[in-house]
Design a protein around this motif. Structure first.
Motif, mmCIF file in Angstrom:
data_model
loop_
_atom_site.group_PDB
_atom_site.id
_atom_site.type_symbol
_atom_site.label_atom_id
_atom_site.label_comp_id
_atom_site.label_asym_id
_atom_site.label_seq_id
_atom_site.Cartn_x
_atom_site.Cartn_y
_atom_site.Cartn_z
ATOM 1 N N GLY A 17 0.056 -3.703 7.199
ATOM 2 C CA GLY A 17 0.346 -3.247 8.552
ATOM 3 C C GLY A 17 -0.136 -4.218 9.606
ATOM 4 N N GLY A 46 3.420 -2.962 -4.838
ATOM 5 C CA GLY A 46 3.716 -3.068 -3.404
ATOM 6 C C GLY A 46 4.590 -4.248 -3.045
ATOM 7 N N CYS A 47 5.541 -4.609 -3.928
ATOM 8 C CA CYS A 47 6.406 -5.766 -3.616
ATOM 9 C C CYS A 47 7.550 -5.367 -2.697
ATOM 10 C CB CYS A 47 6.953 -6.400 -4.891
ATOM 11 S SG CYS A 47 8.179 -5.414 -5.773
ATOM 12 N N ARG A 48 7.845 -4.069 -2.632
ATOM 13 C CA ARG A 48 8.850 -3.520 -1.719
ATOM 14 C C ARG A 48 10.280 -3.962 -2.019
ATOM 15 N NH1 ARG A 48 5.122 -5.842 0.756
ATOM 16 N NH2 ARG A 48 6.235 -7.154 2.223
ATOM 17 N N HIS A 86 5.088 2.173 10.941
ATOM 18 C CA HIS A 86 4.342 2.444 9.702
ATOM 19 C C HIS A 86 4.608 3.847 9.151
ATOM 20 C CE1 HIS A 86 1.233 -0.754 11.190
ATOM 21 N NE2 HIS A 86 2.392 -1.269 10.840
ATOM 22 N N MET A 123 12.488 -1.009 -1.615
ATOM 23 C CA MET A 123 12.858 -0.650 -0.245
ATOM 24 C C MET A 123 14.070 -1.449 0.211
ATOM 25 S SD MET A 123 9.130 -0.336 1.513
ATOM 26 C CE MET A 123 9.634 0.456 3.028
ATOM 27 N N LYS A 179 7.961 8.735 5.409
ATOM 28 C CA LYS A 179 8.895 9.860 5.506
ATOM 29 C C LYS A 179 9.449 10.187 4.124
ATOM 30 C CE LYS A 179 11.493 7.793 8.823
ATOM 31 N NZ LYS A 179 12.419 7.641 9.968
ATOM 32 N N TYR A 237 -7.112 -4.447 5.827
ATOM 33 C CA TYR A 237 -6.352 -3.535 6.678
ATOM 34 C C TYR A 237 -5.098 -3.049 5.981
ATOM 35 C CZ TYR A 237 -4.101 -1.773 10.902
ATOM 36 O OH TYR A 237 -3.495 -0.971 11.835
ATOM 37 N N TRP A 274 10.487 -6.801 4.525
ATOM 38 C CA TRP A 274 10.082 -8.158 4.137
ATOM 39 C C TRP A 274 10.133 -9.002 5.404
ATOM 40 C CZ3 TRP A 274 13.767 -8.760 -0.665
ATOM 41 C CH2 TRP A 274 13.149 -8.211 -1.805
ATOM 42 N N THR A 322 -2.906 5.196 -1.709
ATOM 43 C CA THR A 322 -3.708 4.123 -1.149
ATOM 44 C C THR A 322 -2.806 3.221 -0.314
ATOM 45 O OG1 THR A 322 -5.058 2.217 -1.718
ATOM 46 C CG2 THR A 322 -3.340 2.781 -3.255
ATOM 47 N N LYS A 323 -3.405 2.352 0.471
ATOM 48 C CA LYS A 323 -2.587 1.368 1.191
ATOM 49 C C LYS A 323 -1.904 0.442 0.175
ATOM 50 C CE LYS A 323 -6.178 -2.108 1.666
ATOM 51 N NZ LYS A 323 -7.564 -1.779 1.902
ATOM 52 N N GLY A 324 -0.747 -0.059 0.571
ATOM 53 C CA GLY A 324 -0.100 -1.078 -0.257
ATOM 54 C C GLY A 324 0.789 -0.571 -1.371
ATOM 55 N N VAL A 325 1.118 0.720 -1.389
ATOM 56 C CA VAL A 325 2.074 1.200 -2.385
ATOM 57 C C VAL A 325 3.248 1.901 -1.687
ATOM 58 C CG1 VAL A 325 0.385 1.483 -4.228
ATOM 59 C CG2 VAL A 325 0.929 3.427 -2.756
ATOM 60 N N ARG A 376 8.678 -0.209 8.300
ATOM 61 C CA ARG A 376 9.446 0.570 7.345
ATOM 62 C C ARG A 376 10.879 0.034 7.241
ATOM 63 N NH1 ARG A 376 12.471 5.021 6.247
ATOM 64 N NH2 ARG A 376 11.594 6.472 4.742
ATOM 65 N N TRP A 429 1.602 0.912 4.938
ATOM 66 C CA TRP A 429 1.236 -0.350 5.593
ATOM 67 C C TRP A 429 -0.261 -0.425 5.837
ATOM 68 C CZ3 TRP A 429 4.713 -4.070 5.464
ATOM 69 C CH2 TRP A 429 6.061 -3.723 5.335
ATOM 70 N N ARG A 430 -0.932 0.729 5.843
ATOM 71 C CA ARG A 430 -2.393 0.766 5.960
ATOM 72 C C ARG A 430 -2.873 2.028 5.261
ATOM 73 N NH1 ARG A 430 -3.808 2.015 12.182
ATOM 74 N NH2 ARG A 430 -5.839 2.155 11.190
ATOM 75 N N MET A 436 2.168 -9.055 -1.431
ATOM 76 C CA MET A 436 1.998 -7.871 -2.270
ATOM 77 C C MET A 436 1.111 -6.835 -1.581
ATOM 78 S SD MET A 436 3.603 -8.221 -5.111
ATOM 79 C CE MET A 436 4.890 -9.262 -4.469
ATOM 80 N N GLY A 437 1.533 -5.584 -1.676
ATOM 81 C CA GLY A 437 0.702 -4.510 -1.131
ATOM 82 C C GLY A 437 -0.552 -4.308 -1.963
ATOM 83 N N GLN A 438 -0.412 -4.485 -3.271
ATOM 84 C CA GLN A 438 -1.547 -4.326 -4.186
ATOM 85 C C GLN A 438 -1.686 -5.605 -5.020
ATOM 86 O OE1 GLN A 438 -3.868 -1.986 -4.901
ATOM 87 N NE2 GLN A 438 -3.296 -0.723 -3.152
ATOM 88 N N ARG A 470 12.745 5.136 1.238
ATOM 89 C CA ARG A 470 11.416 4.746 0.760
ATOM 90 C C ARG A 470 10.503 4.302 1.893
ATOM 91 N NH1 ARG A 470 10.379 3.398 -4.363
ATOM 92 N NH2 ARG A 470 11.822 4.331 -5.854
ATOM 93 N N SER A 471 9.231 4.675 1.743
ATOM 94 C CA SER A 471 8.235 4.297 2.743
ATOM 95 C C SER A 471 7.130 3.500 2.075
ATOM 96 C CB SER A 471 7.611 5.529 3.382
ATOM 97 O OG SER A 471 8.596 6.360 3.927
ATOM 98 N N PHE A 472 6.511 2.634 2.852
ATOM 99 C CA PHE A 472 5.419 1.816 2.344
ATOM 100 C C PHE A 472 4.155 2.191 3.095
ATOM 101 C CE2 PHE A 472 3.003 -2.269 2.406
ATOM 102 C CZ PHE A 472 2.843 -2.437 1.042
#
Lengths: 262, 385
Positions: free
Chosen positions: B39, A156-158, A87, A161, A90, B36, B49, A191-194, B45, A173-174, B107-109, A169-171
């Motif tokens: 995660g 937050g679709c990533r 998680h 990444m 960086k 949560y 996906w 926030t989480k999810g971006v 990282r 995760w919480r 989706m994260g958000q 790129r980092s996400f």
């Protein structure tokens, strides 16, 4: 157009149902969430037509010499220290030559290069794949070349990444906030999810300050305008042999590395 | 017609209740993930996906495969498929719904998902994927529903349906092409950076989807009064066989390019998937199992004795579907992230919560499929009575 009694009752029923279900749903999904906010002060902003960074490896002889750059960045941007490696967030971090330049690696490289530690970060590409794939323009390229992010638009679709050839790129995760050591009120927490990454300290430039890592590097990191032929970076690139990471991907990275020679 | 899904014997209701229970567990698991963050899944990282996006990719194929009954019937006047076109169209609907749900849970958000429309960005393939999937869903709902209700009333379907049916054919190809483009246009990932990706996706879809349809036809014949017809099943089996062989051929092309050129980036993921890389090889058993299933399915489908025997045919079709599920619904997406751009290996494995969310979505798909098939079959049985 008028609506009949039956239609009105239907519409009223649906609206009422939404009202009834909506608020408990909100409570389940978003209990007591607060949006992050921050203000940037106006100052004499540093501007350029094309920002770029030169990493002079001569300036990083010791662990301490690059660690202080990383710490400056982490403190400036409220980057969390996640306990789970998977998680990790960086923005700028150390790598060996083998991993920073995997396409140019050979087992018989000079011992000098084998022992070097390279600081790697977002390359702020001139042709950034992350910007190309982002479905909401949450990642975008500014006129001065900085590849920036809007954390409030990111879904937050990533996709970015998957698209970045540099693993820059980092996400989140919480929720990262409990993992921030020293909170800097001048930069928003996430926030989480971006997704997030190095922003070439766009917020510091707007205040007339150099990027945090550059400031901490004592001259080993040189930041300047690539489109100004008399700029510091152009003067270095004119006289010294510099390489970029994975130039074959057509991304036109704008972080240069000077590895040896005079 | 919808009332036909609301009446059934006790087995029907037991099945529906079972699905609802699994869905409830899935929803609860999703709420947990929502609190949560992602995660809670096995993603990281480096492997950013995982199972959700892999399942999305696989079910786009299942959705697209409806074209394999629609095209022969409407374009080539292949009458045998007349009894099963509705089954194909009604299979596409839950498949697309599942695709959308898999994207949503990834989706994260998720609350910002409408940003994709609000700040529409045509240079992002994800935008086109949204257009393709929602369009395909609409077309199949409209076409399936109107043709079936026309049949019920024993009248020809309204004229406006014909152009939609023809449109559904290129549209089906487009959904899987666009899905392949999500991967095939990324300079960062050698494994996906391949011009044959869309073609391979379509080939595997036209094998896996119709294989599932064969299984469904055999089940329908067993448990309902509707017989999809042996000839229709035979036609499907021919499609499955050809498509599977073409898919294996395409995989072979990929392997040749990677292994003969010896370009490291092209070889590494194949090495990781089938032999392991730097001591990491969690997916090796899955990939070999998938290969074994694909090859045995080819044999079972080519030998006339096993192709015509219902038990071996079922076994072959299940093998095709499961083989492609492992290949596309797991290995393809995860493999693309290994090694990472810095040529390090981080492995992925789904977590329990992730699997519960996934089974919840599968159950939603199965519930929609059950309801739609119940309606379609009730109408057909009534007409034949």
């Amino acid at each position: 157009m008028s609506i009949g009694r039956r239609q009105f009752l239907k519409a009223a029923g649906v609206t009422g149902l939404l009202g009834l279900v909506g608020s408990p749903l909100l409570k389940i999904f978003a209990p007591g969430e607060l949006e992050a906010s921050s203000e940037f002060r106006e100052g004499a902003a540093l501007t350029a037509r094309r920002w770029s960074l030169v990493v002079d490896m001569k300036g990083f002889p010791t662990v301490e010499s690059y660690t202080k750059c990383i710490e400056a960045c982490y403190n400036a941007h409220n980057i969390p220290h996640m306990d789970n490696e998977k998680h990790e967030v960086k923005w700028i971090w150390p790598e060996t030559y083998e991993h920073a330049f995997p396409d140019n690696y050979d087992v018989y490289l000079s011992e000098n290069i084998e022992s070097m530690t390279f600081l790697i970060l977002c390359n702020h590409c001139d042709n950034p794949p992350c910007v190309r794939v982002c479905p909401t323009k949450a990642t975008f390229k500014r006129e001065d070349g900085i590849v920036a992010m809007d954390y409030h638009r990111c879904i937050g679709c990533r996709f970015c990444m998957a698209a970045c050839p540099y693993g820059a790129r980092s996400f989140n995760w919480r929720d990262p906030r409990p993992f921030i050591k020293n909170l800097n009120p001048l930069y928003p927490t996430r926030t989480k999810g971006v997704v997030e990454k190095c922003n070439f300290c766009a917020e510091r430039l707007s205040r007339g300050e150099h990027p945090a890592c550059v400031e901490a590097s004592e001259g080993a990191l040189v930041f300047g305008d690539l489109k100004d032929k008399d700029s510091n970076v152009r003067n270095i690139l004119r006289t010294k042999f510099a390489i970029t990471r994975k130039p074959d991907r057509g991304t036109l990275p704008r972080v240069y590395y000077i590895i040896g020679g005079s | 017609m919808i009332e036909k899904a609301l009446s059934g014997n006790k087995f029907y209701w037991a099945w529906v209740c079972f699905l609802l229970a699994v869905i409830a567990v899935g929803v609860a698991s999703y709420i947990r993930q929502f609190h949560y963050g992602l995660g809670i899944t096995g993603m990281s990282r480096d492997v950013s996906w995982g199972f959700y996006i892999a399942q999305f990719t696989f079910f786009v194929g299942v959705a697209a495969s409806a074209v394999m009954v629609v095209m022969p019937y409407y374009l080539h006047n292949f009458k045998r498929f007349g009894r099963i076109t509705i089954l194909g169209e009604f299979l596409a609907i839950p498949a697309v719904v599942m695709c959308m749900l898999f994207i949503f849970v990834d989706m994260g958000q998720p609350t910002r998902i409408l940003n994709v429309i609000l700040y529409y960005t045509p240079n992002s393939i994800m935008f086109w994927d949204m257009v393709a999937l929602s369009g395909y869903l609409t077309i199949n709902v409209l076409v399936g529903w109107t043709t079936l209700s026309a049949q019920q009333k024993s009248v020809p379907p309204p004229k406006w349906v014909k152009p939609l049916i023809y449109l559904s054919i290129p549209w089906a190809f487009s959904i899987h092409t666009v899905t392949a483009f999500l991967y095939a246009g990324l300079p960062a990932r050698h494994f996906w950076l391949s011009a044959i990706m869309a073609a391979r996706f379509l080939a595997s879809a036209f094998a896996g989807g119709p294989a599932l349809l064969v299984i469904l036809c055999i089940i329908i014949k067993r448990i309902t009064k509707f017989d999809p017809g042996e000839k229709a099943v035979k036609g499907l089996v021919t499609i499955v066989t050809y498509a599977l062989i073409v898919n294996i051929f395409f995989v072979g092309l990929e392997l040749f390019t990677a292994l003969y050129s010896q370009v490291p980036g092209h070889m590494q993921t194949f090495k990781y998937l089938y032999f392991g890389l730097g001591g990491h090889g969690k997916l090796i058993p899955l990939m070999w199992f998938s290969t074994f299933l694909a090859i045995s399915a080819v044999v079972l489908l080519l030998v006339p004795a096993t192709r015509t025997n219902q038990i071996t045919l079922l076994f072959a079709c299940a093998s095709v579907h499961i083989s492609l599920w492992f290949d596309k619904g797991f290995g393809f997406v995860i493999g693309g992230f290994v090694p990472n751009p810095l040529e390090k290996v981080t492995e992925y494995w789904p977590t329990l919560n992730e699997l519960l969310v996934t089974t919840g979505i599968w159950s939603i798909g199965l519930l929609i499929l059950t309801a739609l098939y119940k309606i379609a079959i009730s109408v057909k049985v009534e007409l034949e009575a």
